[in-house]
Design a protein around this motif. Structure first.
Motif, PDB file in Angstrom:
ATOM      1  N   THR A 105       2.475   0.247  14.019  1.00  0.00           N
ATOM      2  CA  THR A 105       2.385  -0.729  15.111  1.00  0.00           C
ATOM      3  C   THR A 105       1.646  -0.139  16.310  1.00  0.00           C
ATOM      4  O   THR A 105       0.880  -0.833  16.983  1.00  0.00           O
ATOM      5  CB  THR A 105       3.783  -1.212  15.535  1.00  0.00           C
ATOM      6  N   ASP A 106       1.857   1.150  16.574  1.00  0.00           N
ATOM      7  CA  ASP A 106       1.142   1.805  17.670  1.00  0.00           C
ATOM      8  C   ASP A 106      -0.357   1.887  17.381  1.00  0.00           C
ATOM      9  O   ASP A 106      -1.190   1.629  18.262  1.00  0.00           O
ATOM     10  CB  ASP A 106       1.698   3.218  17.890  1.00  0.00           C
ATOM     11  N   VAL A 107      -0.694   2.274  16.160  1.00  0.00           N
ATOM     12  CA  VAL A 107      -2.110   2.384  15.785  1.00  0.00           C
ATOM     13  C   VAL A 107      -2.791   1.025  15.871  1.00  0.00           C
ATOM     14  O   VAL A 107      -3.938   0.905  16.319  1.00  0.00           O
ATOM     15  CB  VAL A 107      -2.249   2.984  14.374  1.00  0.00           C
ATOM     16  N   LEU A 112       2.165   8.051   7.987  1.00  0.00           N
ATOM     17  CA  LEU A 112       2.443   7.188   9.133  1.00  0.00           C
ATOM     18  C   LEU A 112       3.756   6.439   8.920  1.00  0.00           C
ATOM     19  O   LEU A 112       4.043   5.977   7.810  1.00  0.00           O
ATOM     20  CB  LEU A 112       1.308   6.188   9.335  1.00  0.00           C
ATOM     21  N   SER A 113       4.522   6.290   9.975  1.00  0.00           N
ATOM     22  CA  SER A 113       5.787   5.552   9.915  1.00  0.00           C
ATOM     23  C   SER A 113       5.554   4.099  10.313  1.00  0.00           C
ATOM     24  O   SER A 113       4.460   3.716  10.731  1.00  0.00           O
ATOM     25  CB  SER A 113       6.806   6.185  10.867  1.00  0.00           C
ATOM     26  N   ASP A 157      -8.583   6.105   8.233  1.00  0.00           N
ATOM     27  CA  ASP A 157      -8.329   7.194   7.295  1.00  0.00           C
ATOM     28  C   ASP A 157      -7.447   8.202   8.010  1.00  0.00           C
ATOM     29  O   ASP A 157      -7.908   8.915   8.908  1.00  0.00           O
ATOM     30  CB  ASP A 157      -9.654   7.833   6.868  1.00  0.00           C
ATOM     31  N   CYS A 158      -6.175   8.230   7.634  1.00  0.00           N
ATOM     32  CA  CYS A 158      -5.249   9.212   8.198  1.00  0.00           C
ATOM     33  C   CYS A 158      -5.378  10.468   7.333  1.00  0.00           C
ATOM     34  O   CYS A 158      -4.705  10.615   6.320  1.00  0.00           O
ATOM     35  CB  CYS A 158      -3.817   8.678   8.203  1.00  0.00           C
ATOM     36  N   SER A 166       0.822  -1.204   0.000  1.00  0.00           N
ATOM     37  CA  SER A 166       0.000   0.000   0.000  1.00  0.00           C
ATOM     38  C   SER A 166       0.860   1.261   0.000  1.00  0.00           C
ATOM     39  O   SER A 166       0.452   2.291  -0.536  1.00  0.00           O
ATOM     40  CB  SER A 166      -0.956   0.014   1.196  1.00  0.00           C
ATOM     41  N   GLN A 167       2.037   1.187   0.596  1.00  0.00           N
ATOM     42  CA  GLN A 167       2.965   2.323   0.511  1.00  0.00           C
ATOM     43  C   GLN A 167       4.356   1.927   0.992  1.00  0.00           C
ATOM     44  O   GLN A 167       4.512   1.044   1.827  1.00  0.00           O
ATOM     45  CB  GLN A 167       2.458   3.516   1.324  1.00  0.00           C
TER      46      GLN A 167
END
Length: 526
Positions: free
Chosen positions: A262-264, A256-257, A249-250, A225-226
């Motif tokens: 992993t945090d999300v 995002l890194s 949806d960011c 995806s990226q």
């Protein structure tokens, strides 16, 4: 004939004389056909694709005219014929192939445009039956794709409408297809058929009578995806794969890194367990909750969660289970918060929070947990797979094992603590009261040490441990754990049970006047 190294394959530009178009998704197919026709390319096609092209008055020849054999078996057999596959697989730079193709009256096909029956989309529908799914398994399509991709030195292969513009551009600007582009398309083609076959295999795994067991073959096919700037550290390359946009949806802030993802993920999994609860707020740092609380008002839930640990939240992540209002947004905005996650945002909170350009704001579109979730982790030589830990416990499932039965208030504290401890790294200890974490101890090699850290954090923040519930993600192997909890002020304990010393632990709780319940299941997180 021995296989040639890639560098020895013919790499000349490829002129397109004949093209075979047979697609399920007909998006932009007439635009491609028009460009090919204008370039003098003979177009061969099948069924609905041919009809679509003819509607635009573009000349097209049916495959059945080429093969001399009509489509049959309700369209199941159309392109599976030596005249077609010989034209695709023939190596026109290899004289023996050229001579044999002439002898068999096979003309080369230099471009194949194929996409497949929508199997993934079909089985995703709630009313899909095995019979319907089976009819959506493409046979001729993957065969043509693989044949053309194998022979990419002599054939171009397009498998997605997004590639048509590249092909049109190559033909219009150069009059041919470059080797580099054909090789790139072949790579996409093999990935495409691999993903298709994985979806089919995984579907059939679910039809097995032993579907409660993990499959014999692990099939994972995820599209990138990226590309990420780096992994956990700057020297590590990284990318994210899958369909994250289906879940979040960011919509504001930087990309995002790796560590952000992993945090999300950790935050979404915890808030899933509180989705139907009263307003709840959780604060995360490095995938670990440093404060969780529920309250009638979301702003109060934030204050209680933050009070658990006022140092760690700086640069952390905040997740809530309801629309983020301006009062809560103002409170969160007082400290540096890297990511905020909510199902919705009020207009006023958005106006405030978007003032900081680099802060990430994420809208929850779908929760990650489902009854069919599985988890994977790479290890040496392969991977581990397990069912996701979706286990919850209700009041009626608790087993009171002490002489003193917990009060209704204590039961509420116990269930809250148990929900939280599930998301803490082992060894995990949570002290909680009034739907608020009072102290959290995580990731220690000793359960007593985890408890000591939780106690120390609570006292550092000036929080009282009197009357708290203590949750342990696994059983207490010795009485010292509950003894330390009681000394700190805990009145009630929730744990899985199952230790050979359970009786000793229960006796210790009785002597200390604690109530204790067993859940019968543990929540190790390694």
């Amino acid at each position: 004939m021995a296989l040639q190294p890639l560098s020895e394959l013919p790499q000349e530009p490829l002129t397109i004389n004949r093209a075979l178009l047979s697609v399920s998704d007909k998006t932009e197919i007439t635009k491609l056909a028009q460009a090919l026709n204008k370039a003098g390319v003979e177009i061969i096609s099948t069924g609905g694709t041919a009809r679509k092209i003819r509607e635009q008055d573009i000349p097209v020849t049916d495959v059945s005219e080429i093969t001399g054999f009509e489509e049959c078996l309700d369209g199941r057999v159309k392109t599976l014929h030596p005249i077609i596959h010989g034209g695709i697989l023939g190596r026109t730079s290899h004289q023996a192939d050229v001579d044999e193709m002439k002898r068999l009256d096979i003309d080369p096909i230099e471009l194949v445009v194929v996409n497949l029956y929508p199997f993934k989309e079909t089985v995703a529908k709630g009313d899909c039956t095995p019979a319907i799914a089976t009819e959506n398994i493409d046979i001729g399509g993957p065969t043509m794709i693989r044949a053309a991709a194998k022979n990419f030195a002599h054939v171009g292969i397009l498998t997605a409408p997004a590639q048509y513009e590249e092909c049109i551009s190559e033909i219009q600007q150069k009059g041919n297809l470059s080797f580099a582009k054909r090789q790139e398309w072949a790579k996409h083609a093999f990935n495409h058929t691999a993903s298709y076959d994985s979806a089919i295999a995984n579907y059939f795994n679910t039809l097995d009578d032993k579907s409660d067991q993990l499959p014999e073959q692990l099939n994972i096919s995820l599209t990138k995806s990226q590309t990420l700037r780096y992994g956990e550290n700057p020297h590590q390359g990284a990318a994210v794969y899958g369909n994250q946009s289906e879940f979040i949806d960011c919509f504001h802030g930087k990309q995002l890194s790796y560590n952000n993802f992993t945090d999300v993920d950790a935050a979404l999994n915890l808030i899933s367990d509180f989705w139907d609860s009263k307003p709840t707020c959780a604060i995360f740092k490095h995938t670990v909750p440093c404060g969780v609380a529920s309250d009638e008002e979301l702003s109060n839930a934030w204050k209680k969660a933050f009070a658990t640990d006022t140092m760690s939240p700086f640069g952390g992540i905040v997740v809530v289970n309801e629309k983020l209002d301006i009062e809560t947004a103002n409170a969160i905005n007082e400290i540096f918060t890297e990511i905020i996650i909510a199902p919705e945002y009020s207009a006023e909170s958005l106006e405030l929070l978007q003032e900081k350009k680099n802060r990430r704001l994420i809208r929850i579109k779908k929760l990650p947990n489902s009854n069919e979730s599985r988890q994977y982790r790479s290890i040496f030589g392969g991977a581990l797979s397990q069912d996701a830990d979706l286990k919850t416990v209700t009041k009626d499932e608790l087993e009171t094992v002490t002489k003193r039965t917990p009060s209704e208030e204590e039961i509420e504290n116990l269930l809250f603590a148990w929900k939280v401890v599930k998301h803490i790294k082992s060894n995990a200890i949570v002290y909680a009261k009034n739907n608020q974490t009072i102290g959290i101890g995580t990731g220690q090699t000793s359960r007593v040490e985890a408890s000591e850290i939780a106690i120390a954090k609570a006292r550092q923040e000036g929080l009282s441990l009197e009357g708290t519930a203590i949750a342990s993600d696994a059983f207490f192997p010795f009485p010292d754990g509950v003894e330390a909890a009681a000394e700190a002020g805990a009145q009630t304990v929730i744990q899985p049970g199952g230790s050979i010393r359970d009786e000793q632990v229960i006796d210790a709780a009785d002597e200390l006047g604690l109530s204790m319940v067993f859940t019968g299941n543990r929540h190790f997180r390694h």
